[in-house]
Design a protein around this motif. Sequence first.
Motif, mmCIF file in Angstrom:
data_model
loop_
_atom_site.group_PDB
_atom_site.id
_atom_site.type_symbol
_atom_site.label_atom_id
_atom_site.label_comp_id
_atom_site.label_asym_id
_atom_site.label_seq_id
_atom_site.Cartn_x
_atom_site.Cartn_y
_atom_site.Cartn_z
ATOM 1 N N ILE A 193 0.832 -1.202 0.000
ATOM 2 C CA ILE A 193 0.000 0.000 0.000
ATOM 3 C C ILE A 193 0.863 1.247 0.000
ATOM 4 N N PHE A 194 1.889 1.260 0.854
ATOM 5 C CA PHE A 194 2.763 2.429 0.919
ATOM 6 C C PHE A 194 3.621 2.568 -0.348
ATOM 7 N N LEU A 195 3.930 1.462 -0.995
ATOM 8 C CA LEU A 195 4.645 1.541 -2.278
ATOM 9 C C LEU A 195 3.765 2.180 -3.346
ATOM 10 N N PHE A 196 2.485 1.822 -3.338
ATOM 11 C CA PHE A 196 1.540 2.430 -4.274
ATOM 12 C C PHE A 196 1.349 3.916 -3.970
ATOM 13 N N VAL A 197 1.330 4.262 -2.680
ATOM 14 C CA VAL A 197 1.205 5.666 -2.285
ATOM 15 C C VAL A 197 2.390 6.462 -2.828
ATOM 16 N N ARG A 230 4.332 5.642 -5.340
ATOM 17 C CA ARG A 230 4.260 5.661 -6.806
ATOM 18 C C ARG A 230 3.267 6.699 -7.293
ATOM 19 N N ASN A 231 2.091 6.737 -6.669
ATOM 20 C CA ASN A 231 1.054 7.680 -7.096
ATOM 21 C C ASN A 231 1.492 9.125 -6.920
ATOM 22 N N PHE A 232 2.137 9.412 -5.786
ATOM 23 C CA PHE A 232 2.536 10.790 -5.513
ATOM 24 C C PHE A 232 3.679 11.227 -6.438
ATOM 25 N N ILE A 233 4.653 10.351 -6.623
ATOM 26 C CA ILE A 233 5.798 10.703 -7.470
ATOM 27 C C ILE A 233 5.382 10.842 -8.929
ATOM 28 N N SER A 234 4.566 9.910 -9.415
ATOM 29 C CA SER A 234 4.157 9.952 -10.823
ATOM 30 C C SER A 234 3.287 11.164 -11.129
ATOM 31 N N LEU A 235 2.555 11.671 -10.118
ATOM 32 C CA LEU A 235 1.683 12.818 -10.331
ATOM 33 C C LEU A 235 2.484 14.077 -10.642
ATOM 34 N N PRO A 245 -7.427 1.339 -4.360
ATOM 35 C CA PRO A 245 -8.202 2.520 -3.932
ATOM 36 C C PRO A 245 -7.761 3.069 -2.577
ATOM 37 N N ILE A 246 -7.341 2.202 -1.671
ATOM 38 C CA ILE A 246 -6.866 2.667 -0.370
ATOM 39 C C ILE A 246 -5.591 3.495 -0.531
ATOM 40 N N SER A 247 -4.690 3.038 -1.393
ATOM 41 C CA SER A 247 -3.447 3.781 -1.628
ATOM 42 C C SER A 247 -3.734 5.123 -2.303
ATOM 43 N N ALA A 275 -6.436 6.993 -1.756
ATOM 44 C CA ALA A 275 -6.918 7.872 -0.685
ATOM 45 C C ALA A 275 -5.755 8.382 0.167
ATOM 46 N N LEU A 276 -4.775 7.524 0.435
ATOM 47 C CA LEU A 276 -3.630 7.921 1.261
ATOM 48 C C LEU A 276 -2.706 8.875 0.505
ATOM 49 N N SER A 277 -2.516 8.646 -0.793
ATOM 50 C CA SER A 277 -1.633 9.525 -1.567
ATOM 51 C C SER A 277 -2.242 10.918 -1.714
ATOM 52 N N LYS A 278 -3.554 10.986 -1.865
ATOM 53 C CA LYS A 278 -4.222 12.291 -1.948
ATOM 54 C C LYS A 278 -4.199 13.009 -0.605
#
Length: 286
Positions: free
Chosen positions: A31-35, A37-42, A124-126, A128-131
């Motif tokens: 989950i934290f890896l996805f978080v 990834r989502n933040f960096i890729s954005l 979806p949980i990741s 919500a955490l990345s946002k």
Amino acid sequence: MEEKEILTVIKPKSGWFDLPIKELFHYKDLIFLFVKRNFISLYKQTILGPAWAIIQPFLTTVVFSLIFGNIAGLAAAGVPTFIFYLSGNVVWHYFSSVLTGTSSTFIANAGILGKVYFPRLVMPISTALSKLIDFVIQYAFMIVFLIYYAVTGQGVHPNWYILMTPLILLQLAMLSLGCGVIISAATTKYRDLRMLVSFGVQLWMYASPVAYDMYSMSVFAPGGKYHTLYMLNPVTSVINIFRYAYLGIGQIDWAYYGISWIVTLIILFLGIILFSRVEKTFMDTV
């Protein structure tokens, strides 16, 4: 010393209530890896990077202040127009970004989902955490202006209801996740819904007290023609409480706030059930 053999057995799921809630705890690192990834890729390959998390609500607040506040006169009386709209935009941006992010979960991650197993609710949980990272940045930006207006005595009166902020965030995350995964599950078969998400989110925003003070609209104010229907919108009570806590304006209707929690829990429950049901067959339709 002998090494322990770890064996993972993946079984087919057939029931409506076959949810991997306990299994999610074993995938917390993913989950934290996805978080990450989502933040960096954005913000990857952007000049301003995370500063966009501030620029976007700032520009929206300026537009709202000019059009809805100064021209239409729909802002709350007694508080600076800028902080009134900024507080609403900070809350709404988190809700809408999680909703739109989770609404494309299956489509955006089809390549990963077809290659390796992990609980699909991880995505979806990741989101919500990345946002939530963006929210923290915007929240800090809002607090700077809040302190300035409070110190200069411009009608801003923060109170102890600020302690409800974690509860407000939890409800927003649950509500947006529920709505997002329902849309995500439906878009695996009906792609047209993807085109309607952004339009629907905009309509929802105008059905919530983001661009205006509900007490300045006679049809939405207490005793108004559409007050009850308006308050059944779960986001309405959340924004009202947030503004009451930080700006000291409006009032808290605990009955409608309780109803908003009931609606939130129902939507989240339906979303998870539908998500769990669709994930079994979505690779055949995605």
